[in-house]
Design a protein around this motif. Structure first.
Motif, PDB file in Angstrom:
ATOM      1  N   THR A 274      24.579  18.397  16.583  1.00  0.00           N
ATOM      2  CA  THR A 274      25.293  16.988  16.955  1.00  0.00           C
ATOM      3  C   THR A 274      24.367  16.913  17.742  1.00  0.00           C
ATOM      4  O   THR A 274      24.568  14.959  18.264  1.00  0.00           O
ATOM      5  N   TYR A 275      23.720  17.654  19.442  1.00  0.00           N
ATOM      6  CA  TYR A 275      23.399  16.736  20.549  1.00  0.00           C
ATOM      7  C   TYR A 275      22.018  15.880  19.232  1.00  0.00           C
ATOM      8  O   TYR A 275      22.075  14.994  20.092  1.00  0.00           O
ATOM      9  N   THR A 276      20.990  17.022  18.996  1.00  0.00           N
ATOM     10  CA  THR A 276      19.934  16.343  18.334  1.00  0.00           C
ATOM     11  C   THR A 276      20.080  15.223  17.604  1.00  0.00           C
ATOM     12  O   THR A 276      19.163  14.384  16.792  1.00  0.00           O
ATOM     13  N   SER A 277      21.079  15.811  16.684  1.00  0.00           N
ATOM     14  CA  SER A 277      21.344  14.295  15.009  1.00  0.00           C
ATOM     15  C   SER A 277      21.540  13.108  15.656  1.00  0.00           C
ATOM     16  O   SER A 277      21.094  12.171  15.678  1.00  0.00           O
ATOM     17  N   ALA A 278      22.142  13.189  17.366  1.00  0.00           N
ATOM     18  CA  ALA A 278      22.372  11.831  18.053  1.00  0.00           C
ATOM     19  C   ALA A 278      21.631  11.127  18.357  1.00  0.00           C
ATOM     20  O   ALA A 278      21.158   9.919  18.032  1.00  0.00           O
ATOM     21  N   PHE A 279      20.032  11.672  18.521  1.00  0.00           N
ATOM     22  CA  PHE A 279      18.681  11.520  18.962  1.00  0.00           C
ATOM     23  C   PHE A 279      17.823  11.002  18.114  1.00  0.00           C
ATOM     24  O   PHE A 279      17.251   9.739  17.377  1.00  0.00           O
ATOM     25  N   ILE A 280      18.385  11.866  17.147  1.00  0.00           N
ATOM     26  CA  ILE A 280      17.325  11.379  15.878  1.00  0.00           C
ATOM     27  C   ILE A 280      18.100  10.265  14.942  1.00  0.00           C
ATOM     28  O   ILE A 280      17.160   9.125  14.285  1.00  0.00           O
ATOM     29  N   ALA A 281      19.431   9.858  15.322  1.00  0.00           N
ATOM     30  CA  ALA A 281      19.559   8.756  14.549  1.00  0.00           C
ATOM     31  C   ALA A 281      19.603   7.850  15.304  1.00  0.00           C
ATOM     32  O   ALA A 281      19.404   6.976  14.384  1.00  0.00           O
ATOM     33  N   GLU A 282      19.105   7.937  16.275  1.00  0.00           N
ATOM     34  CA  GLU A 282      18.507   6.546  17.006  1.00  0.00           C
ATOM     35  C   GLU A 282      17.147   6.222  16.361  1.00  0.00           C
ATOM     36  O   GLU A 282      16.717   5.064  16.536  1.00  0.00           O
ATOM     37  N   ILE A 283      16.495   7.332  16.361  1.00  0.00           N
ATOM     38  CA  ILE A 283      15.040   7.104  15.663  1.00  0.00           C
ATOM     39  C   ILE A 283      14.728   6.084  14.636  1.00  0.00           C
ATOM     40  O   ILE A 283      13.992   5.996  14.422  1.00  0.00           O
ATOM     41  N   VAL A 284      15.655   7.258  13.799  1.00  0.00           N
ATOM     42  CA  VAL A 284      16.220   6.507  12.459  1.00  0.00           C
ATOM     43  C   VAL A 284      16.488   5.009  12.017  1.00  0.00           C
ATOM     44  O   VAL A 284      16.014   4.523  11.638  1.00  0.00           O
ATOM     45  N   ARG A 285      17.308   4.265  12.693  1.00  0.00           N
ATOM     46  CA  ARG A 285      18.220   3.269  13.046  1.00  0.00           C
ATOM     47  C   ARG A 285      16.670   2.160  13.810  1.00  0.00           C
ATOM     48  O   ARG A 285      16.396   1.297  13.153  1.00  0.00           O
TER      49      ARG A 285
END
Length: 396
Positions: A274-285
């Motif tokens: 969950t922690y890493t996915s939050a950063f990856i989500a911003e990268i994808v966006r």
């Protein structure tokens, strides 16, 4: 007084060499390398001297001695009578397991959340934004404690365990799920699955060369999916199609049989994911927004649906923006797995600390830590750099 001709010529040669930028840079680098070697030799010799004065043995010979401690979770067989080297192997495999699963799950979850942040549905976009802003601003160690507390405190004891579906139990002792009974067929299925992936990459490369040569497209995705699903099924059928499952059963104070995901493992995996996915989500966006909006407008003007526009037009172009920073997140997740020691999961650092306390081989243990995490980081970087070059836009 006249200067001899030979001396004057020699001075001119040295001056010319010194004023040559390339030669001067070589001299500077040689001097810097010499200073580094000198400092390394001093630290090494000083360390050996201090260890000798305190009668502390050095070397990795302790890895062959009996460990004398048990490990709660292991992907390979392990007993307390096994060697320290075997214990380090158990910790290494546990770390590798969490890192690989965390990278896969964080990539999937982060991609979904990053796309949802751009949704035209106000509620969906705000919920995705709240997910990102909350999770990436809470320290990962604190999130591990929260997940561990949720599992061990809020879930009931094994006797009152939740059973969301037959054979699946949730309790404060972990998550129990059915497991296939021991059979060599499942090993053959795994080999067939890996072969299917290799064949899929080969098929994709062949289809790309064929399209460049003839202009004809080949249905790579359906064929690859058929191989990935079909080859393991064929191996299962050829091996006799075993369907026996080992179900978890309550015996005493805990469940026996099946696959048991301990609270420590579940909390660590959930926290890192969950922690890493939050950063990856911003990268994808950011990657999607980095693609010129005219690409989407042109695709919509052709009547393509939003899903197909995202899959075939936007994401392929956004990957060249997404992949480099995502590599850093993969490295962070792998290194953050060392926080497992805080919740009792026996990863490499946890096993190494126990070994260090028993043997006193601090330098050797820390060397193993550094070597393993350096190897993980370099392997991830090499693979992601290869993938980044593979998807790079090629000008014709």
């Amino acid at each position: 007084m006249t200067v001899p001709t030979g001396v004057e010529t020699n001075r001119k040669g040295v001056a010319a060499l010194w004023h040559d930028p390339q030669a001067r840079s070589i001299i500077y680098q040689a001097v810097a390398l010499g200073l580094v070697i000198l400092a390394g030799w001093y630290l090494f010799s000083n360390t050996l001297q201090n260890l000798e004065e305190r009668n502390i043995s050095t070397g990795f010979g302790f890895l062959d001695r009996s460990a004398g401690f048990s490990i709660s979770e292991s992907l390979v067989s392990y007993e307390a009578s096994d060697t320290y080297g075997r214990a380090f192997l158990v910790g290494l495999l546990n770390t590798l397991q969490v890192a690989l699963l965390g990278i896969i799950l964080a990539t999937i979850l982060g991609t979904i959340v990053g796309i949802l942040r751009l949704s035209t549905n106000w509620l969906v976009a705000k919920l995705a934004s709240a997910y990102v802003e909350i999770l990436r601003n809470i320290p990962v160690l604190l999130q591990l404690f929260v997940w561990y507390g949720v599992i061990t405190i809020t879930l009931p004891s094994p006797r009152q365990a939740f059973e969301p579906m037959p054979g699946v139990f949730l309790s404060n002792r972990g998550f129990m799920i059915p497991a296939p009974a021991d059979s060599p067929v499942y090993g053959y299925m795994g080999i067939a699955f890996l072969l299917a992936i290799v064949f899929s990459f080969a098929l994709r490369a062949w289809a790309r060369r064929r399209q460049n040569r003839t202009g004809l497209q080949f249905p790579v995705f359906p064929c690859s999916l058929a191989m990935i699903l079909g080859l393991p099924i064929i191996a299962w059928l050829v091996g006799g199609a075993p369907i026996v499952l080992e179900l978890p059963t309550l015996q005493g104070f805990n469940f026996q049989g099946g696959i048991n995901l301990s609270p420590e493992f579940a909390a660590l995996l959930l926290g890192l994911t969950t922690y890493t996915s939050a950063f990856i989500a911003e990268i994808v966006r950011g990657g999607i927004l980095g693609v010129d909006y005219g690409q989407s407008e042109a695709a919509h003007s052709l009547g393509l649906r939003r899903v197909r526009v995202l899959r075939f037009i936007i994401l392929p172009q956004a990957l060249r923006i997404i992949v480099p920073p995502t590599t850093s997140q993969y490295l962070n997740l792998t290194k953050n797995s060392s926080l497992a020691v805080a919740i009792g999961y026996p990863d490499l650092v946890s096993v190494g600390n126990t070994t260090l306390n028993q043997t006193g081989q601090a330098i050797e243990a820390v060397t193993i830590f550094m070597s393993v995490y350096l190897s993980f980081s370099l392997a991830i970087s090499v693979f992601m750099n290869w993938y980044n070059r593979h998807i790079a836009l090629v000008e014709r």
